[in-house]
Each structure stands twice: as structure tokens, then as C-alpha cells.
Write a protein that holds these residues in place. Sequence first.
Motif, PDB file in Angstrom:
ATOM      1  N   LEU A 170     151.868  52.774  37.424  1.00 44.39           N
ATOM      2  CA  LEU A 170     152.004  51.315  37.478  1.00 44.39           C
ATOM      3  C   LEU A 170     153.468  50.890  37.620  1.00 44.39           C
ATOM      4  N   SER A 171     154.340  51.529  36.828  1.00 44.84           N
ATOM      5  CA  SER A 171     155.760  51.160  36.849  1.00 44.84           C
ATOM      6  C   SER A 171     156.403  51.464  38.198  1.00 44.84           C
ATOM      7  N   LEU A 172     156.126  52.658  38.727  1.00 44.30           N
ATOM      8  CA  LEU A 172     156.712  53.042  40.007  1.00 44.30           C
ATOM      9  C   LEU A 172     156.174  52.169  41.147  1.00 44.30           C
ATOM     10  N   SER A 173     154.893  51.819  41.074  1.00 47.65           N
ATOM     11  CA  SER A 173     154.318  50.942  42.097  1.00 47.65           C
ATOM     12  C   SER A 173     154.981  49.565  42.064  1.00 47.65           C
ATOM     13  N   LEU A 174     155.205  49.055  40.855  1.00 43.68           N
ATOM     14  CA  LEU A 174     155.843  47.744  40.717  1.00 43.68           C
ATOM     15  C   LEU A 174     157.268  47.776  41.253  1.00 43.68           C
ATOM     16  N   CYS A 217     158.491  49.802  43.541  1.00 44.67           N
ATOM     17  CA  CYS A 217     158.449  49.906  45.001  1.00 44.67           C
ATOM     18  C   CYS A 217     158.011  48.587  45.635  1.00 44.67           C
ATOM     19  N   LEU A 218     157.134  47.860  44.954  1.00 44.21           N
ATOM     20  CA  LEU A 218     156.720  46.548  45.453  1.00 44.21           C
ATOM     21  C   LEU A 218     157.911  45.605  45.516  1.00 44.21           C
ATOM     22  N   LEU A 219     158.742  45.620  44.476  1.00 48.93           N
ATOM     23  CA  LEU A 219     159.921  44.759  44.447  1.00 48.93           C
ATOM     24  C   LEU A 219     160.968  45.204  45.471  1.00 48.93           C
ATOM     25  N   ALA A 220     161.052  46.528  45.668  1.00 48.17           N
ATOM     26  CA  ALA A 220     162.085  47.056  46.560  1.00 48.17           C
ATOM     27  C   ALA A 220     161.715  46.964  48.042  1.00 48.17           C
ATOM     28  N   PHE A 221     160.432  47.214  48.359  1.00 48.19           N
ATOM     29  CA  PHE A 221     160.033  47.316  49.767  1.00 48.19           C
ATOM     30  C   PHE A 221     159.149  46.170  50.249  1.00 48.19           C
ATOM     31  N   GLY A 222     158.657  45.355  49.325  1.00 47.21           N
ATOM     32  CA  GLY A 222     157.796  44.248  49.726  1.00 47.21           C
ATOM     33  C   GLY A 222     156.335  44.650  49.792  1.00 47.21           C
ATOM     34  N   ALA A 223     155.462  43.656  49.830  1.00 46.65           N
ATOM     35  CA  ALA A 223     154.014  43.898  49.777  1.00 46.65           C
ATOM     36  C   ALA A 223     153.483  44.655  50.987  1.00 46.65           C
ATOM     37  N   GLU A 224     154.138  44.532  52.134  1.00 45.69           N
ATOM     38  CA  GLU A 224     153.640  45.158  53.354  1.00 45.69           C
ATOM     39  C   GLU A 224     154.014  46.632  53.471  1.00 45.69           C
ATOM     40  N   ASN A 225     155.067  47.061  52.753  1.00 39.74           N
ATOM     41  CA  ASN A 225     155.602  48.413  52.987  1.00 39.74           C
ATOM     42  C   ASN A 225     155.729  49.267  51.727  1.00 39.74           C
ATOM     43  N   MET A 244     153.355  50.758  49.788  1.00 38.76           N
ATOM     44  CA  MET A 244     152.313  51.710  49.423  1.00 38.76           C
ATOM     45  C   MET A 244     152.765  53.167  49.558  1.00 38.76           C
ATOM     46  N   ILE A 245     153.268  53.533  50.721  1.00 38.18           N
ATOM     47  CA  ILE A 245     153.661  54.925  50.946  1.00 38.18           C
ATOM     48  C   ILE A 245     154.835  55.334  50.061  1.00 38.18           C
ATOM     49  N   PRO A 246     155.934  54.542  49.963  1.00 37.20           N
ATOM     50  CA  PRO A 246     157.005  54.900  49.023  1.00 37.20           C
ATOM     51  C   PRO A 246     156.504  55.037  47.592  1.00 37.20           C
ATOM     52  N   ALA A 247     155.583  54.170  47.186  1.00 32.76           N
ATOM     53  CA  ALA A 247     155.053  54.237  45.827  1.00 32.76           C
ATOM     54  C   ALA A 247     154.307  55.545  45.601  1.00 32.76           C
ATOM     55  N   MET A 248     153.480  55.948  46.559  1.00 31.39           N
ATOM     56  CA  MET A 248     152.724  57.195  46.412  1.00 31.39           C
ATOM     57  C   MET A 248     153.645  58.403  46.399  1.00 31.39           C
ATOM     58  N   LEU A 249     154.655  58.390  47.277  1.00 23.93           N
ATOM     59  CA  LEU A 249     155.609  59.498  47.284  1.00 23.93           C
ATOM     60  C   LEU A 249     156.369  59.571  45.960  1.00 23.93           C
ATOM     61  N   ALA A 250     156.764  58.418  45.446  1.00 27.55           N
ATOM     62  CA  ALA A 250     157.488  58.381  44.168  1.00 27.55           C
ATOM     63  C   ALA A 250     156.614  58.881  43.026  1.00 27.55           C
ATOM     64  N   ILE A 251     155.353  58.471  43.015  1.00 24.69           N
ATOM     65  CA  ILE A 251     154.431  58.904  41.955  1.00 24.69           C
ATOM     66  C   ILE A 251     154.237  60.405  41.984  1.00 24.69           C
ATOM     67  N   ILE A 252     153.993  60.951  43.183  1.00 24.84           N
ATOM     68  CA  ILE A 252     153.798  62.401  43.305  1.00 24.84           C
ATOM     69  C   ILE A 252     155.055  63.147  42.868  1.00 24.84           C
ATOM     70  N   GLY A 253     156.225  62.675  43.314  1.00 23.95           N
ATOM     71  CA  GLY A 253     157.472  63.344  42.960  1.00 23.95           C
ATOM     72  C   GLY A 253     157.755  63.319  41.464  1.00 23.95           C
ATOM     73  N   VAL A 254     157.622  62.151  40.839  1.00 27.08           N
ATOM     74  CA  VAL A 254     157.919  62.020  39.411  1.00 27.08           C
ATOM     75  C   VAL A 254     156.911  62.803  38.567  1.00 27.08           C
ATOM     76  N   LEU A 255     155.636  62.710  38.910  1.00 28.69           N
ATOM     77  CA  LEU A 255     154.625  63.442  38.138  1.00 28.69           C
ATOM     78  C   LEU A 255     154.785  64.956  38.299  1.00 28.69           C
ATOM     79  N   THR A 256     155.229  65.391  39.473  1.00 29.45           N
ATOM     80  CA  THR A 256     155.481  66.827  39.667  1.00 29.45           C
ATOM     81  C   THR A 256     156.630  67.290  38.780  1.00 29.45           C
ATOM     82  N   LEU A 257     157.703  66.504  38.716  1.00 30.46           N
ATOM     83  CA  LEU A 257     158.855  66.857  37.887  1.00 30.46           C
ATOM     84  C   LEU A 257     158.523  66.816  36.392  1.00 30.46           C
TER      85      LEU A 257
END
Length: 239
Positions: free
Chosen positions: A196-200, A202-210, A212-225
Motif C-alpha cells: 500500500l505504501s509503495l503504491s501510494l 508511486c501514485l504521487l510520483a508518477f501520477g494515476a496514469e503511469n 502501476m508498473i513502477p509500483a509493481m516493480l518497487a513492491i517486488i524489489g522491496v519484498l525480495t530484499l
Amino acid sequence: MEGKKKRILRAFRAAFPYTIPIFAGFWFVGLTYGIYMNVSGFSFWYPMIMSLTIFAGSIEFVVVNMLLGAFNPLQALVMTLMINARHLFYGISMLDKYRNTGWKKGFLIFGMCDESFTINYTAKIPEDVDEGWFMFFVTLLNYLYWFSGATLGGIFGSLLKFNTEGLDFVMTAMFVVIFMEQWLKEKNHVSSLLGLSLSLLCLLAFGAENFMIPAMLAIIGVLTLLRKPIEKESEEVCQ
């Protein structure tokens, strides 16, 4: 030949009861998906063909917006990989079970979904039932449930006279329900809160249209670490 027919029929009879709850769920969601496609301006051929070839409920809902938007195959590829990445782990778990299934293996791989995986992986198959045929029928029946539900929804969607405004919210509602079910199953909520935090962010950083993909990449990366600390904390909570 007669013995083979009996073996196949026995496997079908053993598999069918496991799929009855899936039938109810798949038909409801499939009908909704077909109606949603129709409301969005697509004929029944679209949900019919897509349910036959894609057979991934979450992606099929997402594809509706992709078809209505600008042509972006890279985004479609990344989105599909992100949403269905869990199937990589399903496949690894089923390597031994699918090993000696012969020609059925290809369809078992194609037709694997959350529900079919759960049944085939956990079901206690009777000793007198052929395991390969049992898994085949579980997969085939679930596949047919989704296909028939989506097709009927697409056909009858054009005949509905009630106001379908807002039906496109069904996709949002579906993901909210999935999230809530996962939340209730978790021993702790670190992963969910991170998502939820990473999605929020990315929403603030990239806007509602863009976002989704940065949020998913960030979630996968952080959860992997953070996988090991999260697993350790989960074990402590369970104790």
C-alpha cells in the motif's frame, strides 16, 4: 479399452465434486466479466475468445482497459507478467506431479489457475484413481466453467435492459476483495502495508496514469530484499 474407459470415468467422478464450488464462483465472475465487456462496447466474441486463449481472470479484466486505451504492447507484457508472476511458483510446485502425465501435461500447464492448482496440489486422490486424469478433469472443468460463464455474459449482456452504469467498478471491487482475503489470512500485515505504501508513493510520483508498473516493480524489489526479515517476523508471530 473398456478398462481404460472405466479408469477415465472414475477419475472424472472423483474430480467433479472438488470443482462444484469453483463452478459457482467462476460462473458469477465470468458472467460479470462478459457483461462488463459488452457494456464496454465489445461483442460476445471478445470474452469468448479471450476466455479460451488467455484464461486468466484478473488479466482479462485488465485487458478491457488496454483494448480501450492506446496501443502499448510493452505495458501489456509487463502487466501480465507482474499480475501472474505467482504462476511461476505454482509451476515449480507441480513439476513432480505433472512429470508422467503424457499428452495431458501441455493442457495442465496452460489451464493452471489458482483454483486448479489448489485442488490438484492438496486433494487426497484415492489410490484407485489415476492422478493424471484426475488433475486433467479438474483443470478442464474449471476451464469450461470460466469459458461458459464469460461467453454467456457476453451474449446476454446485450439483452439486459437495466442500467449498467458503474459496472466497470467490478474490477476494482474484485481486487479489493482479493486484498481483503489476503489481509485476513496473514499472521502479520508487513507485506500488505508495504504494498500500500509503495503504491501510494508511486501514485504521487508518477501520477494515476503511469504508477502501476513502477509500483509493481518497487513492491517486488522491496519484498525480495526484505524477504528473510519478513519470514522471520512471521515465524515469531506464529509461535
